[in-house]
Design a protein around this motif. Structure first.
Motif: not given
Length: 167
Positions: A88-92
């Motif tokens: 899972v890749v989180k982007v912020g």
């Protein structure tokens, strides 16, 4: 039946210790000892139970790299050595708030590459990967940042003309 493995210790001593290998993780095993004195008289211990520990995670997320090749995309890549994982890749928009976008990488692999599109030019984006092994155990990467490039100029001046005159 308490017999899974049986060991014989031939020497006489006040204290004995034995490593039992080949056991499965997160499994409860029961042990009972029958000891004999020098005259061959047996004494049985009570039955004890011991639960084995979970196998430690021996892999990590390596070579996490993000590259912006255009004004609206970032290419992320990483590997997990020889461990097959999904991620899972989180982007912020800040390192402390990775809620801009979340991307599930369902393909199971030891090496991943992901194109993240639909971004805004000249913006710093922050990325964190959580990889999961075959038993769904997570390993979390550090947060990295990548700045998107400037959108190229796509227009031009056409039909430039002029006239001259004398007074």
């Amino acid at each position: 039946d308490l017999t899974l493995k049986e060991f014989n210790v031939e020497e006489f001593a006040i204290s004995h210790e034995r490593v039992v290998d080949g056991l499965a993780e997160l499994t409860t095993y029961f042990f009972q000892v029958t000891a004999f004195d020098r005259r061959g008289r047996p004494v049985e211990s009570p039955v004890i139970s011991v639960k084995t520990l979970e196998e430690p995670i021996r892999w990590q997320i390596n070579n996490l790299v993000g590259v912006s090749n255009s004004y609206d995309t970032v290419n992320l890549s990483w590997d997990t050595g020889t461990e097959l994982t999904r991620a899972v890749v989180k982007v912020g928009l800040t390192a402390g708030n990775l809620n801009f976008r979340q991307i599930d990488v369902t393909e199971v692999s030891t090496s991943q590459a992901l194109l993240i599109a639909g971004l805004t030019e000249l913006t710093d984006y922050f990325f964190q990967v959580t990889a999961f092994d075959r038993r769904n155990r997570p390993v979390v990467s550090p947060v990295i940042s990548v700045k998107t490039l400037e959108e190229p100029i796509r227009w031009q001046i056409n039909n430039l003309g002029g006239t001259t005159s004398w007074d």
